[in-house]
Design an enzyme around this catalytic site. Structure first.
Site, PDB file in Angstrom:
ATOM      1  N   GLY A   1       0.831  -1.209   0.000  1.00 22.89           N
ATOM      2  CA  GLY A   1       0.000   0.000   0.000  1.00 22.89           C
ATOM      3  C   GLY A   1       0.853   1.241   0.000  1.00 22.89           C
ATOM      4  N   ASN A   2       0.258   2.389   0.298  1.00 25.59           N
ATOM      5  CA  ASN A   2       1.022   3.641   0.404  1.00 25.59           C
ATOM      6  C   ASN A   2       0.336   4.562   1.392  1.00 25.59           C
ATOM      7  OD1 ASN A   2      -0.808   5.590  -1.132  1.00 25.59           O
ATOM      8  ND2 ASN A   2      -0.538   3.961  -2.651  1.00 25.59           N
ATOM      9  N   HIS A   3       0.947   5.724   1.645  1.00 26.19           N
ATOM     10  CA  HIS A   3       0.505   6.602   2.728  1.00 26.19           C
ATOM     11  C   HIS A   3      -0.583   7.600   2.331  1.00 26.19           C
ATOM     12  CE1 HIS A   3       3.312   5.205   5.676  1.00 26.19           C
ATOM     13  NE2 HIS A   3       4.353   5.430   4.874  1.00 26.19           N
TER      14      HIS A   3
ATOM     15  N   ALA B   1      -3.787   7.583  -5.218  1.00 21.16           N
ATOM     16  CA  ALA B   1      -2.403   7.111  -5.334  1.00 21.16           C
ATOM     17  C   ALA B   1      -2.475   5.624  -5.664  1.00 21.16           C
ATOM     18  CB  ALA B   1      -1.644   7.361  -4.031  1.00 21.16           C
TER      19      ALA B   1
END
Ligand code: CTP
Ligand code: CA
Length: 225
Positions: free
Chosen positions: A33-35, A101
């Site tokens: 995943g990402n932030h 994102a």
């Protein structure tokens, strides 16, 4: 011609907004995943709804919530689910804003059971996801407006301009890194908008709600001028 910023300039329009990260499963308990928080995309969805649009928010895993009427939330996990939802909604969409994102790569296989640790290294094979913005750009018809985002750590102006062309977008919103160097987890953004036709507008750092107003002002301007 609708006056810019007027209350219901987008009445009768349908908007599609992506927001948040995507989670790409590795096994039943792990993901890549990402932030991304989803806050910028939510602020844009809310601003579009305030101006009268029917908004479809395709939201990856995120804690954001809205109580505004006129926003339909499609919850998704993976880049593939986000792509499928966008492809289904886009033909009837007037304004598409891709602020998610999206993971660029996803595991080739999701392991059916939790991967147990063994000695040495673990190699996970990844394959490229479909580019949602680019796919919509290829399908775009007259009257549909397409907005993308860009976050770069080098050559930001050139890369943003490249994305405007390669993805057939009408606007690219370039998110500049903040002074600490990180882009995520802040309630403010500093953006430059690059418009098809060569217009470039540099904005000051401001709260994401205000950035959303600036972006939607440009959308209204492009739709009606
Ligand atoms: N995007 C998308 N689908 C993907 C990847 C990106 O719709 N699979 C969209 C993002 O939502 C954003 C824009 O494309 O609006 C640019 O994303 P960015 O990550 O900056 O660019 P990429 O084209 O993915 O290229 P790179 O990460 O290599 O800079
Ligand atoms: Ca990317």
């Amino acid at each position: 011609k609708e006056p810019e910023g007027s209350g219901q300039a987008l009445a009768g329009k349908k908007a599609l907004v992506t927001a948040g990260p995507t989670y790409e499963p590795i096994d039943p308990v792990r993901f890549i995943g990402n932030h991304s928080s989803g806050k910028m995309g939510l602020a844009i969805a809310e601003e579009l709804a305030r101006r009268g649009a029917e908004v479809h928010l395709v939201l990856g895993p995120s804690a954001v919530k809205t109580s505004l009427p006129g926003i339909y939330i499609h919850k998704v996990q993976t880049a593939e689910q986000m792509y499928d939802t966008c492809m289904a909604e886009f033909p009837t969409t007037d304004i598409a804003v891709m602020s998610a994102a999206v993971a660029d790569y996803t595991p080739v296989e999701k392991a059916p059971e939790k991967i147990k640790k063994t000695s040495g290294t673990l190699i996970i094979e990844l394959t490229k996801t479909k580019d949602i913005l680019k796919s919509l750009g290829q399908l775009k018809k007259n009257g549909q407006l397409l907005v993308g985002f860009a976050l770069e750590t080098a050559n930001e102006r050139q890369y943003a301009l490249d994305k405007l062309t390669s993805k057939n977008a009408d606007l690219i919103v370039l998110n500049s890194l903040n002074d600490e160097g990180a882009g995520f987890g802040y309630d403010t953004n500093k953006v430059t908008i690059f418009e098809k036709g060569g217009n470039e507008i540099v904005y000051d750092r401001k709260p994401k709600q205000q950035v959303a107003k600036d972006i939607v002002d440009r959308i209204v301007n492009k739709l009606y001028v």
